[in-house]
Design an enzyme around this catalytic site. Sequence first.
Site, mmCIF file in Angstrom:
data_model
loop_
_atom_site.group_PDB
_atom_site.id
_atom_site.type_symbol
_atom_site.label_atom_id
_atom_site.label_comp_id
_atom_site.label_asym_id
_atom_site.label_seq_id
_atom_site.Cartn_x
_atom_site.Cartn_y
_atom_site.Cartn_z
ATOM 1 N N CYS A 42 111.990 -50.088 46.067
ATOM 2 C CA CYS A 42 112.204 -49.320 46.695
ATOM 3 C C CYS A 42 111.168 -47.855 46.247
ATOM 4 O O CYS A 42 110.703 -48.289 45.002
ATOM 5 C CB CYS A 42 114.004 -48.452 45.693
ATOM 6 S SG CYS A 42 114.220 -46.629 46.016
ATOM 7 N N ASP A 44 111.336 -44.559 45.363
ATOM 8 C CA ASP A 44 111.398 -44.666 43.736
ATOM 9 C C ASP A 44 110.301 -44.758 42.964
ATOM 10 O O ASP A 44 109.785 -45.746 42.399
ATOM 11 C CB ASP A 44 112.659 -44.475 43.534
ATOM 12 C CG ASP A 44 112.703 -44.355 42.044
ATOM 13 O OD1 ASP A 44 112.753 -43.560 41.226
ATOM 14 O OD2 ASP A 44 114.719 -43.188 42.208
ATOM 15 N N ARG A 46 109.679 -44.387 39.711
ATOM 16 C CA ARG A 46 110.736 -45.293 38.545
ATOM 17 C C ARG A 46 110.116 -47.064 38.814
ATOM 18 O O ARG A 46 111.433 -47.557 37.838
ATOM 19 C CB ARG A 46 112.313 -44.671 37.826
ATOM 20 C CG ARG A 46 112.217 -43.703 37.383
ATOM 21 C CD ARG A 46 113.303 -42.932 37.332
ATOM 22 N NE ARG A 46 114.169 -42.771 39.394
ATOM 23 C CZ ARG A 46 115.422 -42.260 38.750
ATOM 24 N NH1 ARG A 46 115.950 -41.568 37.864
ATOM 25 N NH2 ARG A 46 116.106 -42.368 40.410
ATOM 26 N N CYS A 101 120.023 -44.929 43.268
ATOM 27 C CA CYS A 101 119.200 -44.928 43.986
ATOM 28 C C CYS A 101 119.424 -43.500 44.637
ATOM 29 O O CYS A 101 120.528 -43.257 45.311
ATOM 30 C CB CYS A 101 119.481 -45.894 44.237
ATOM 31 S SG CYS A 101 118.165 -46.014 46.246
HETATM 32 ZN ZN LIG Z 1 116.227 -46.058 45.289
#
Ligand SMILES: [Zn+2]
Length: 211
Positions: A42, A44, A46, A101
Amino acid sequence: MSSIKQMLENNRKWSERIRKESPGYLETLSNAQTPEILWVGCSDSRVGPDQLIGLPMGSVFVHRNVANIFATNDLNCLAVLEYAVDELKVPNIVVCGHYGCGGVHAALEHSGVQPVDLWLDQLRFVYNRHAEELNQLPPTERANRLAELNVESQVHNICRNTIVREAWKRGQEVNVIGVIYDIHDGLLKQLGVEFRSREAWEAHYGESFSV
Ligand SMILES: [Zn+2]
């Protein structure tokens, strides 16, 4: 100091340090890459793989997008897979989802016609296939379970792709594995989907394909 100034300053210091501590390291890397893993994760901020799995530069070939989807009609996904498998001969493909997520939550909460909504339609397909199970769960567990099922679905999409099937057919090592990352404790968990051959994948899904 602005973020960009900080970024450039950090880079300058890192470059100085690595050239001092490991002379020749960057020169060696500049000649070729031989990554051990293709990471499909992903976007993302993090969940970047470099820090999660602690492997040195040159070890991980990375593809990331919202909600770690391997879309079989997306040229970007396909080009990454083709280059990783056919050119770099990467032996491991890791699909990594994560709990918490935002893409999974968005897919569960609304739909629309903006680009991210259309992208997440692929996640809604996964949801629809497992709606009976998912609808029995409270909201947080539902999102976490959908994140897991999404990983399994993307592993399936990779295994059924011609690029991987042809590699297996010619005897090339390609191990496709699904994991999920918990942003609360920093741990990766295996999801019980790991395929090293067409036969193993077909046995799991109970399907038969002719190549
Ligand atoms: Zn995600």
